[in-house]
Design an enzyme around this catalytic site. Structure first.
Site, PDB file in Angstrom:
ATOM      1  N   GLU A 177     -12.377   4.521   2.176  1.00  0.00           N
ATOM      2  CA  GLU A 177     -13.205   5.672   1.563  1.00  0.00           C
ATOM      3  C   GLU A 177     -13.025   5.705   0.071  1.00  0.00           C
ATOM      4  O   GLU A 177     -14.057   6.254  -0.777  1.00  0.00           O
ATOM      5  CB  GLU A 177     -13.242   6.898   2.239  1.00  0.00           C
ATOM      6  CG  GLU A 177     -13.715   6.842   3.668  1.00  0.00           C
ATOM      7  CD  GLU A 177     -13.374   7.907   4.717  1.00  0.00           C
ATOM      8  OE1 GLU A 177     -12.075   8.152   4.921  1.00  0.00           O
ATOM      9  OE2 GLU A 177     -14.198   8.572   5.128  1.00  0.00           O
ATOM     10  N   GLY A 206      -9.229   6.512   5.121  1.00  0.00           N
ATOM     11  CA  GLY A 206      -9.649   7.174   3.559  1.00  0.00           C
ATOM     12  C   GLY A 206      -9.276   6.188   2.388  1.00  0.00           C
ATOM     13  O   GLY A 206      -9.529   6.487   1.699  1.00  0.00           O
ATOM     14  N   GLU A 216     -10.774   5.252  12.170  1.00  0.00           N
ATOM     15  CA  GLU A 216     -10.539   6.578  12.613  1.00  0.00           C
ATOM     16  C   GLU A 216     -10.621   6.975  14.055  1.00  0.00           C
ATOM     17  O   GLU A 216     -10.014   7.790  14.833  1.00  0.00           O
ATOM     18  CB  GLU A 216     -11.343   7.553  11.487  1.00  0.00           C
ATOM     19  CG  GLU A 216     -11.038   7.975  10.315  1.00  0.00           C
ATOM     20  CD  GLU A 216     -11.482   6.825   9.423  1.00  0.00           C
ATOM     21  OE1 GLU A 216     -11.986   5.889   9.739  1.00  0.00           O
ATOM     22  OE2 GLU A 216     -11.289   7.076   8.149  1.00  0.00           O
ATOM     23  N   ALA A 259      -5.671   8.338   5.158  1.00  0.00           N
ATOM     24  CA  ALA A 259      -5.061   9.716   4.988  1.00  0.00           C
ATOM     25  C   ALA A 259      -3.879   9.797   5.880  1.00  0.00           C
ATOM     26  O   ALA A 259      -3.486   8.886   6.494  1.00  0.00           O
ATOM     27  CB  ALA A 259      -6.219  10.634   5.687  1.00  0.00           C
TER      28      ALA A 259
HETATM   29  N1  CAA Z   1      -0.400   7.732   7.409  1.00  0.00           N
HETATM   30  C1  CAA Z   1       0.883   7.921   7.327  1.00  0.00           C
HETATM   31  N2  CAA Z   1       1.660   6.954   7.550  1.00  0.00           N
HETATM   32  C2  CAA Z   1       1.345   5.463   7.624  1.00  0.00           C
HETATM   33  C3  CAA Z   1      -0.248   5.374   7.587  1.00  0.00           C
HETATM   34  C4  CAA Z   1      -1.135   6.636   7.430  1.00  0.00           C
HETATM   35  N3  CAA Z   1      -2.393   6.345   7.329  1.00  0.00           N
HETATM   36  N4  CAA Z   1      -0.325   4.072   7.691  1.00  0.00           N
HETATM   37  C5  CAA Z   1       1.025   3.572   7.696  1.00  0.00           C
HETATM   38  N5  CAA Z   1       1.659   4.543   7.498  1.00  0.00           N
HETATM   39  C6  CAA Z   1       3.142   4.573   7.698  1.00  0.00           C
HETATM   40  C7  CAA Z   1       3.638   3.816   9.015  1.00  0.00           C
HETATM   41  O1  CAA Z   1       4.092   4.981   9.927  1.00  0.00           O
HETATM   42  C8  CAA Z   1       5.235   3.305   8.791  1.00  0.00           C
HETATM   43  O2  CAA Z   1       6.069   4.388   8.564  1.00  0.00           O
HETATM   44  P1  CAA Z   1       7.454   4.519   9.285  1.00  0.00           P
HETATM   45  O3  CAA Z   1       8.384   3.389   8.953  1.00  0.00           O
HETATM   46  O4  CAA Z   1       7.979   5.606   9.122  1.00  0.00           O
HETATM   47  O5  CAA Z   1       7.193   4.283  10.763  1.00  0.00           O
HETATM   48  C9  CAA Z   1       4.872   2.751   7.485  1.00  0.00           C
HETATM   49  O6  CAA Z   1       3.697   3.181   7.092  1.00  0.00           O
HETATM   50  C10 CAA Z   1       4.692   1.143   7.668  1.00  0.00           C
HETATM   51  O7  CAA Z   1       3.461   1.037   8.564  1.00  0.00           O
HETATM   52  P2  CAA Z   1       3.687   0.234   9.921  1.00  0.00           P
HETATM   53  O8  CAA Z   1       4.951  -0.064  10.362  1.00  0.00           O
HETATM   54  O9  CAA Z   1       2.464   0.547  10.873  1.00  0.00           O
HETATM   55  O10 CAA Z   1       3.063  -1.227   9.133  1.00  0.00           O
HETATM   56  P3  CAA Z   1       2.434  -2.476   9.944  1.00  0.00           P
HETATM   57  O11 CAA Z   1       2.487  -3.487   8.805  1.00  0.00           O
HETATM   58  O12 CAA Z   1       2.856  -2.689  11.492  1.00  0.00           O
HETATM   59  O13 CAA Z   1       0.903  -1.967  10.199  1.00  0.00           O
HETATM   60  C11 CAA Z   1      -1.149  -1.108   9.438  1.00  0.00           C
HETATM   61  C12 CAA Z   1       0.109  -1.667   8.874  1.00  0.00           C
HETATM   62  C13 CAA Z   1      -2.139  -1.825  10.305  1.00  0.00           C
HETATM   63  C14 CAA Z   1      -1.703  -0.682   8.102  1.00  0.00           C
HETATM   64  C15 CAA Z   1      -0.795   0.462  10.063  1.00  0.00           C
HETATM   65  O14 CAA Z   1       0.115   1.206   9.424  1.00  0.00           O
HETATM   66  C16 CAA Z   1      -1.953   1.196  10.452  1.00  0.00           C
HETATM   67  O15 CAA Z   1      -2.774   1.086  11.490  1.00  0.00           O
HETATM   68  N6  CAA Z   1      -1.950   2.310   9.632  1.00  0.00           N
HETATM   69  C17 CAA Z   1      -2.744   3.318   9.894  1.00  0.00           C
HETATM   70  C18 CAA Z   1      -4.298   3.028   9.576  1.00  0.00           C
HETATM   71  C19 CAA Z   1      -5.155   4.166  10.081  1.00  0.00           C
HETATM   72  O16 CAA Z   1      -5.361   4.596  10.872  1.00  0.00           O
HETATM   73  N7  CAA Z   1      -6.098   4.775   8.856  1.00  0.00           N
HETATM   74  C20 CAA Z   1      -6.925   5.682   8.861  1.00  0.00           C
HETATM   75  C21 CAA Z   1      -5.993   7.158   8.742  1.00  0.00           C
HETATM   76  S1  CAA Z   1      -7.164   8.424   9.130  1.00  0.00           S
HETATM   77  C22 CAA Z   1      -8.076   8.692   7.882  1.00  0.00           C
HETATM   78  O17 CAA Z   1      -7.878   8.003   6.751  1.00  0.00           O
HETATM   79  C23 CAA Z   1      -9.148  10.052   8.167  1.00  0.00           C
HETATM   80  C24 CAA Z   1      -9.911  10.033   7.047  1.00  0.00           C
HETATM   81  O18 CAA Z   1     -10.929   9.392   6.842  1.00  0.00           O
HETATM   82  C25 CAA Z   1      -9.913  11.472   6.160  1.00  0.00           C
END
Ligand code: CAA
Length: 255
Positions: free
Chosen positions: A115, A112, A135, A66
């Site tokens: 999911e 998400g 999460e 998400a």
């Molecule tokens: N939401 C919003 N933006 C996201 C994102 C997310 N879930 N995942 C990545 N991005 C964005 C980053 O913020 C970054 O944007 P900026 O350049 O503006 O900073 C861009 O995408 C590239 O990502 P990274 O620089 O972080 O890339 P990386 O290669 O260093 O890392 C990753 C990759 C390990 C996937 C890392 O991006 C990450 O951990 N992302 C989040 C994963 C996460 O926690 N997902 C769960 C979300 S909560 C959820 O889903 C709730 C639910 O169940 C409803």
């Protein structure tokens, strides 16, 4: 509806849907969920479409979850609404859809994003894919069906481990525990998805639809409703603030 975040194209009996927010690793914001809902509704009423294949754009991510930036300042009510909105418009819709949806997991499938794949009827991963429910590192729980669908797929023990540690696993590990049906090379991902789609498309659409209904009949929605409530209850807390702030500041959270 103006479609900006997904691409969709029909070829023969297959509808290909690509989530197209590559810059944000295809994170699902509300607009993307609405667009997917819209396209799913269009496909449902079109008898020429027999199977849908969903993938993410680029070679890095299927969907990284998400959109954290979108919900970073949400309170409990908004968090609960976000989860309910996702469940109703997309995740439950796919899980109970009248046509099979194949998730072609081409990279990170996190939160998400995993999911979304779990809601699909069949999952195929490329060998660079990484999957997980991170999460808890953000101070929330899976809120788009993961607590239920991951458990149904891999069993309580592995689901507990994956959800409580928040750790990612490789495509091959996901195959071992039954989270995905196949792992193939990146080049072969769509070929494998098409191969399976074509086999299904040659079968009786009615029988395929009724099979999905019958398989789903075991799974009620009590757990899903509980998930929505508990997901919402994490929002607006100090731990939630620390988790999302740490993500935005690109550092580890300190709970
Ligand atoms: N939401 C919003 N933006 C996201 C994102 C997310 N879930 N995942 C990545 N991005 C964005 C980053 O913020 C970054 O944007 P900026 O350049 O503006 O900073 C861009 O995408 C590239 O990502 P990274 O620089 O972080 O890339 P990386 O290669 O260093 O890392 C990753 C990759 C390990 C996937 C890392 O991006 C990450 O951990 N992302 C989040 C994963 C996460 O926690 N997902 C769960 C979300 S909560 C959820 O889903 C709730 C639910 O169940 C409803």
């Amino acid at each position: 509806m103006q479609i900006e975040n997904i691409q969709f194209e029909q070829e023969g009996t297959i509808m290909y849907i690509t989530i197209n927010r590559e810059k944000y690793l295809n994170a699902l914001n509300k607009k993307t969920i609405l667009e997917l809902n819209h396209v799913l509704s269009l496909c449902e009423s079109d008898d020429s479409i027999r199977v849908l294949i969903i993938t993410g754009s680029g070679d890095k991510a299927f969907v990284a979850g998400a959109d954290i930036k979108e919900f970073a300042s949400f309170n409990r009510r908004e968090g609960t609404e976000l989860s309910r909105f996702g469940h109703e418009l997309l995740f439950d819709k796919i899980a109970t859809y009248t046509k099979p949806v194949i998730a072609a997991i081409n990279g990170y499938a996190l939160g998400g994003g995993l999911e979304l794949a779990l809601a699909a009827q069949i999952r195929i991963a490329s060998n660079n894919a990484k999957m997980g429910q991170p999460e808890v590192t953000l101070g929330v729980i899976p809120g788009y069906g993961g607590t239920q669908r991951l458990t149904q797929l891999v069993g309580k023990g592995k689901a507990m481990e994956l959800i409580l540690t928040g750790e990612m696993i490789s495509a091959n590990e996901a195959l071992k525990i039954g989270m995905v049906n196949y792992v193939v090379s990146q080049e072969d991902l769509m070929l494998k998805a098409i191969e399976i789609a074509n086999k299904i498309a040659a079968n009786s659409p009615r029988a395929v639809r009724k099979s999905i209904q019958a398989i789903n009949a075991t799974y009620g929605n009590i757990g899903l409703l509980k998930e929505i409530e508990l997901f919402g209850s994490c929002f607006g807390t100090e731990e939630f603030q620390e988790g999302v702030t740490a993500f935005l500041e690109k550092r580890k959270p300190n709970f």
